[in-house]
Design an enzyme around this catalytic site. Structure first.
Site, PDB file in Angstrom:
ATOM      1  N   GLY A  60     -21.194  30.106  -0.983  1.00 32.47           N
ATOM      2  CA  GLY A  60     -21.966  30.096  -2.217  1.00 32.47           C
ATOM      3  C   GLY A  60     -22.988  28.990  -2.151  1.00 32.47           C
ATOM      4  O   GLY A  60     -23.600  28.767  -1.102  1.00 32.47           O
ATOM      5  N   ALA A 112     -21.051  27.920   2.928  1.00 34.39           N
ATOM      6  CA  ALA A 112     -20.968  26.587   2.325  1.00 34.39           C
ATOM      7  C   ALA A 112     -19.686  25.876   2.724  1.00 34.39           C
ATOM      8  O   ALA A 112     -19.657  24.649   2.878  1.00 34.39           O
ATOM      9  CB  ALA A 112     -21.058  26.690   0.803  1.00 34.39           C
ATOM     10  N   GLU A 137     -25.391  34.770  12.319  1.00 37.76           N
ATOM     11  CA  GLU A 137     -24.386  35.569  11.637  1.00 37.76           C
ATOM     12  C   GLU A 137     -23.356  36.095  12.635  1.00 37.76           C
ATOM     13  O   GLU A 137     -23.666  36.397  13.789  1.00 37.76           O
ATOM     14  CB  GLU A 137     -25.037  36.746  10.913  1.00 37.76           C
ATOM     15  CG  GLU A 137     -26.074  36.347   9.877  1.00 37.76           C
ATOM     16  CD  GLU A 137     -25.482  35.694   8.637  1.00 37.76           C
ATOM     17  OE1 GLU A 137     -24.390  35.103   8.724  1.00 37.76           O
ATOM     18  OE2 GLU A 137     -26.121  35.776   7.585  1.00 37.76           O
TER      19      GLU A 137
END
Length: 234
Positions: free
Chosen positions: A91, A124, A195
């Site tokens: 987040g 995060a 990713e």
């Protein structure tokens, strides 16, 4: 000896939320079935703590572990103290760090992980394990008292790394942002995680999981690829 699994993000390609990471987590936590995971939900700005907790409980049900968010604790750190494993979700990194300072979680998490409590985090939550949050991609929508993070991984992490610029994008590339950071912080090192990648950390040894290379940046923008599957020491 610290044991950590740091994920670039919660999704890879067309997979569902944390779906690509389930096999890694099952291996990482194989000895902890039936144990307790303390979950830190503070980064989830667009969902309540309860909603984030329920989402993670549902997705990580295959781990056969009890997952409880720290916001149920009085104080919050009580959940951390009782936990066998610690997890921090993705987040907004600034919101996450601010509330970790407010609830006095940094020291207790750092102490437990250094004593052997497994830690995993995504986005995060991966940033939070590094030296500081100064190489996050997030907007500073709130102001923590410091950018200093857990410093369990003693360098900078940049999750969701994408090299270069998309067509039509006239803002800075990620590499240009790194150059700015390294000009101001010349002794720093940045590990950029595309990713679908993760760091599996045992003590000072780091193994790169996933199919993509990690990119390491250091002073004067020296850049090198670290191949997937490689092991290095910190």
């Amino acid at each position: 000896m610290q044991k950590m699994l740091l994920l670039s993000g919660s999704r890879y390609g067309n997979t569902g939320y944390l779906e690509h990471a389930i096999p890694w987590l099952q291996d990482f936590l194989a000895a902890y079935q039936g144990k307790k995971i303390a979950f830190v939900p503070y980064a989830g700005v667009r969902q309540t703590n309860d909603q984030y907790e329920q989402k993670v409980q549902q997705i990580l049900a295959p781990l056969n572990m009890e997952i409880q968010s720290v916001h149920h604790g009085k104080p919050h750190r009580a959940i951390i103290e009782q936990a066998d494993v610690i997890a921090i979700g993705g987040g907004n990194t600034f919101c996450l760090l601010k509330q970790m300072y407010e609830h006095d979680l940094l020291d207790i998490i750092r102490e437990k992980v250094k004593s052997g409590t497994p830690y995993f985090g995504w986005s995060a939550g991966a940033n939070m394990a590094s030296k500081s949050i100064m190489t996050t991609n997030d907007m500073p929508i709130t102001y923590p008292p410091s950018f200093d993070a857990l410093n369990l991984f003693p360098y900078q992490i940049n999750p969701h790394f994408i090299s270069g610029k998309m067509p039509g994008h006239n803002g800075e590339s990620r590499e240009e942002r790194f150059e700015e950071f390294l000009l101001v912080n010349p002794t720093a090192q940045i590990y950029a995680m595309p990713e679908g990648t993760a760091f599996l950390i045992n003590g000072n040894q780091v193994k790169i999981l996933g199919e993509n290379n990690i990119v390491h940046f250091s002073k004067n923008m020296q850049c090198r690829d670290i191949p997937a599957g490689s092991v290095f020491e910190i």
